[in-house]
Design a protein around this motif. Sequence first.
Motif, PDB file in Angstrom:
ATOM      1  N   GLU A  96       0.960  -1.343  -0.011  1.00  0.00           N
ATOM      2  CA  GLU A  96       0.097   0.047   0.126  1.00  0.00           C
ATOM      3  C   GLU A  96       0.965   1.149  -0.160  1.00  0.00           C
ATOM      4  O   GLU A  96       0.362   2.234   0.222  1.00  0.00           O
ATOM      5  CB  GLU A  96      -1.142   0.047   1.002  1.00  0.00           C
ATOM      6  N   VAL A  97       2.267   1.143  -0.073  1.00  0.00           N
ATOM      7  CA  VAL A  97       3.066   2.298  -0.332  1.00  0.00           C
ATOM      8  C   VAL A  97       3.341   2.554  -1.771  1.00  0.00           C
ATOM      9  O   VAL A  97       3.988   1.584  -2.567  1.00  0.00           O
ATOM     10  CB  VAL A  97       4.317   2.243   0.399  1.00  0.00           C
ATOM     11  N   LEU A  98       3.372   3.651  -2.300  1.00  0.00           N
ATOM     12  CA  LEU A  98       3.893   4.192  -3.607  1.00  0.00           C
ATOM     13  C   LEU A  98       5.230   4.318  -3.482  1.00  0.00           C
ATOM     14  O   LEU A  98       5.722   5.415  -2.735  1.00  0.00           O
ATOM     15  CB  LEU A  98       3.020   5.350  -4.113  1.00  0.00           C
ATOM     16  N   TYR A  99       5.957   3.846  -4.466  1.00  0.00           N
ATOM     17  CA  TYR A  99       7.726   3.942  -4.217  1.00  0.00           C
ATOM     18  C   TYR A  99       7.926   4.863  -5.723  1.00  0.00           C
ATOM     19  O   TYR A  99       7.620   4.366  -6.788  1.00  0.00           O
ATOM     20  CB  TYR A  99       8.473   2.766  -4.164  1.00  0.00           C
ATOM     21  N   ILE A 100       8.576   5.946  -5.808  1.00  0.00           N
ATOM     22  CA  ILE A 100       9.144   6.600  -6.970  1.00  0.00           C
ATOM     23  C   ILE A 100      10.592   6.361  -6.959  1.00  0.00           C
ATOM     24  O   ILE A 100      11.137   7.115  -5.816  1.00  0.00           O
ATOM     25  CB  ILE A 100       8.442   7.872  -7.176  1.00  0.00           C
ATOM     26  N   ASP A 101      11.258   5.748  -7.720  1.00  0.00           N
ATOM     27  CA  ASP A 101      12.683   5.635  -7.556  1.00  0.00           C
ATOM     28  C   ASP A 101      13.114   5.191  -6.379  1.00  0.00           C
ATOM     29  O   ASP A 101      13.936   5.462  -5.556  1.00  0.00           O
ATOM     30  CB  ASP A 101      13.369   6.793  -8.048  1.00  0.00           C
ATOM     31  N   GLY A 102      12.401   4.223  -5.733  1.00  0.00           N
ATOM     32  CA  GLY A 102      12.738   3.545  -4.478  1.00  0.00           C
ATOM     33  C   GLY A 102      12.484   4.533  -3.298  1.00  0.00           C
ATOM     34  O   GLY A 102      12.493   3.994  -2.179  1.00  0.00           O
ATOM     35  N   GLU A 103      11.783   5.636  -3.250  1.00  0.00           N
ATOM     36  CA  GLU A 103      11.625   6.440  -2.306  1.00  0.00           C
ATOM     37  C   GLU A 103       9.992   6.544  -2.087  1.00  0.00           C
ATOM     38  O   GLU A 103       9.235   6.751  -3.026  1.00  0.00           O
ATOM     39  CB  GLU A 103      12.031   7.992  -2.617  1.00  0.00           C
ATOM     40  N   PRO A 104       9.504   6.264  -0.931  1.00  0.00           N
ATOM     41  CA  PRO A 104       8.127   6.400  -0.500  1.00  0.00           C
ATOM     42  C   PRO A 104       7.460   7.735  -0.875  1.00  0.00           C
ATOM     43  O   PRO A 104       8.240   8.747  -0.599  1.00  0.00           O
ATOM     44  CB  PRO A 104       7.863   5.992   0.987  1.00  0.00           C
ATOM     45  N   VAL A 105       6.232   7.833  -1.144  1.00  0.00           N
ATOM     46  CA  VAL A 105       5.591   9.031  -1.718  1.00  0.00           C
ATOM     47  C   VAL A 105       4.091   8.895  -1.221  1.00  0.00           C
ATOM     48  O   VAL A 105       3.415   7.956  -1.339  1.00  0.00           O
ATOM     49  CB  VAL A 105       5.587   9.199  -3.313  1.00  0.00           C
ATOM     50  N   ASP A 106       3.777  10.060  -0.487  1.00  0.00           N
ATOM     51  CA  ASP A 106       2.513   9.952   0.255  1.00  0.00           C
ATOM     52  C   ASP A 106       1.384  10.499  -0.904  1.00  0.00           C
ATOM     53  O   ASP A 106       1.619  11.173  -2.098  1.00  0.00           O
ATOM     54  CB  ASP A 106       2.124  11.111   1.154  1.00  0.00           C
ATOM     55  N   GLU A 107       0.393   9.665  -0.817  1.00  0.00           N
ATOM     56  CA  GLU A 107      -0.769  10.007  -1.618  1.00  0.00           C
ATOM     57  C   GLU A 107      -2.017  10.237  -1.124  1.00  0.00           C
ATOM     58  O   GLU A 107      -3.015   9.323  -0.440  1.00  0.00           O
ATOM     59  CB  GLU A 107      -1.275   8.300  -2.363  1.00  0.00           C
ATOM     60  N   PRO A 108      -2.143  11.491  -0.708  1.00  0.00           N
ATOM     61  CA  PRO A 108      -3.178  12.232   0.303  1.00  0.00           C
ATOM     62  C   PRO A 108      -4.579  11.684  -0.185  1.00  0.00           C
ATOM     63  O   PRO A 108      -5.407  11.665   0.722  1.00  0.00           O
ATOM     64  CB  PRO A 108      -2.921  13.570   0.337  1.00  0.00           C
ATOM     65  N   PHE A 109      -4.803  11.477  -1.355  1.00  0.00           N
ATOM     66  CA  PHE A 109      -6.263  11.303  -1.752  1.00  0.00           C
ATOM     67  C   PHE A 109      -6.696  10.009  -1.614  1.00  0.00           C
ATOM     68  O   PHE A 109      -7.683   9.823  -1.577  1.00  0.00           O
ATOM     69  CB  PHE A 109      -6.187  11.644  -3.333  1.00  0.00           C
ATOM     70  N   LEU A 110      -5.771   9.132  -1.196  1.00  0.00           N
ATOM     71  CA  LEU A 110      -6.133   7.528  -0.645  1.00  0.00           C
ATOM     72  C   LEU A 110      -6.058   7.499   0.828  1.00  0.00           C
ATOM     73  O   LEU A 110      -6.468   6.265   1.006  1.00  0.00           O
ATOM     74  CB  LEU A 110      -5.095   6.682  -1.338  1.00  0.00           C
ATOM     75  N   VAL A 144       3.498   8.654 -19.489  1.00  0.00           N
ATOM     76  CA  VAL A 144       3.336   8.870 -17.847  1.00  0.00           C
ATOM     77  C   VAL A 144       2.428   7.537 -17.833  1.00  0.00           C
ATOM     78  O   VAL A 144       1.954   6.816 -18.496  1.00  0.00           O
ATOM     79  CB  VAL A 144       2.441  10.061 -17.896  1.00  0.00           C
ATOM     80  N   LEU A 145       2.503   7.134 -16.307  1.00  0.00           N
ATOM     81  CA  LEU A 145       1.950   6.132 -15.745  1.00  0.00           C
ATOM     82  C   LEU A 145       0.470   6.806 -14.887  1.00  0.00           C
ATOM     83  O   LEU A 145       0.867   7.692 -14.186  1.00  0.00           O
ATOM     84  CB  LEU A 145       2.727   5.242 -14.808  1.00  0.00           C
ATOM     85  N   VAL A 146      -0.609   6.104 -15.240  1.00  0.00           N
ATOM     86  CA  VAL A 146      -1.504   6.668 -14.768  1.00  0.00           C
ATOM     87  C   VAL A 146      -2.427   5.717 -13.966  1.00  0.00           C
ATOM     88  O   VAL A 146      -2.359   4.427 -14.280  1.00  0.00           O
ATOM     89  CB  VAL A 146      -2.676   7.241 -15.662  1.00  0.00           C
ATOM     90  N   LEU A 147      -2.895   6.119 -12.926  1.00  0.00           N
ATOM     91  CA  LEU A 147      -3.842   5.030 -11.859  1.00  0.00           C
ATOM     92  C   LEU A 147      -5.094   5.734 -11.671  1.00  0.00           C
ATOM     93  O   LEU A 147      -5.285   6.920 -11.442  1.00  0.00           O
ATOM     94  CB  LEU A 147      -3.035   4.541 -10.555  1.00  0.00           C
ATOM     95  N   GLY A 148      -6.316   4.868 -11.459  1.00  0.00           N
ATOM     96  CA  GLY A 148      -7.324   5.245 -10.872  1.00  0.00           C
ATOM     97  C   GLY A 148      -7.384   5.575  -9.183  1.00  0.00           C
ATOM     98  O   GLY A 148      -6.655   4.764  -8.724  1.00  0.00           O
ATOM     99  N   ASP A 149      -8.133   6.338  -8.552  1.00  0.00           N
ATOM    100  CA  ASP A 149      -8.090   6.603  -7.326  1.00  0.00           C
ATOM    101  C   ASP A 149      -8.653   5.179  -6.510  1.00  0.00           C
ATOM    102  O   ASP A 149      -8.393   4.848  -5.670  1.00  0.00           O
ATOM    103  CB  ASP A 149      -8.689   7.711  -6.928  1.00  0.00           C
ATOM    104  N   ASN A 150      -9.597   4.457  -7.390  1.00  0.00           N
ATOM    105  CA  ASN A 150     -10.534   3.457  -7.084  1.00  0.00           C
ATOM    106  C   ASN A 150      -9.509   2.358  -7.562  1.00  0.00           C
ATOM    107  O   ASN A 150     -10.025   1.459  -8.444  1.00  0.00           O
ATOM    108  CB  ASN A 150     -11.799   3.487  -7.461  1.00  0.00           C
TER     109      ASN A 150
END
Length: 187
Positions: A96-110, A144-150
């Motif tokens: 449940e953690v998004l990693y960009i280039d190995g670093e965790p990134v918060d997804e406040p909308f989730l 780009v890489l896109v994801l839905g919030d659901n």
Amino acid sequence: MAKRKKNEWFDWLKALLIALGLALIVRTFFFAPIVVDGPSMQPTLHNGDQMIVNKFVYNISEPDRFDIVVFHATDKKDFIKRVIGLPGEHVAVKDEVLYIDGEPVDEPFLEEQKENLEPQEVLTDDFRLEDLPGNDTTIPDGYVLVLGDNRDNSTDSRILGLISEDQIVGKTSLVYWPFDRFRLLKE
């Protein structure tokens, strides 16, 4: 008198044609309405939400992380999703953690969705960029890489692969209908 009436009609016709021409130019090149179709962006966007798409913004700038974009998924269907990964980046989700280039990134909308998960429930299945169609190790330029919030109910880059910036119609951030949901979207 007849000539004056004829000139008045001509003036009205000319004004109407100019107004229609301007409206067509604005809709074609700058802004267009879109209706959200389906649950893939819930809870941020709901089925039937009506929004304005800014078609011009990416002519002067590049997509940013977490922009909500409309893109041509097929010749006949546009999708609306959130930009997660940008050119040159490696993207992964683990536990449940998004990693960009190995670093965790918060997804406040989730955050709200993650808080409401049952103990064995998963919002986003683990994946790495290499696992997606195309088997890329980093996102190529122009994609780009896109994801839905659901995340559990979304046809996005995990299925479609990376999205070419040429497929992007524009950015959307204004829900104008239904009126009780009128708002500007934030990250």
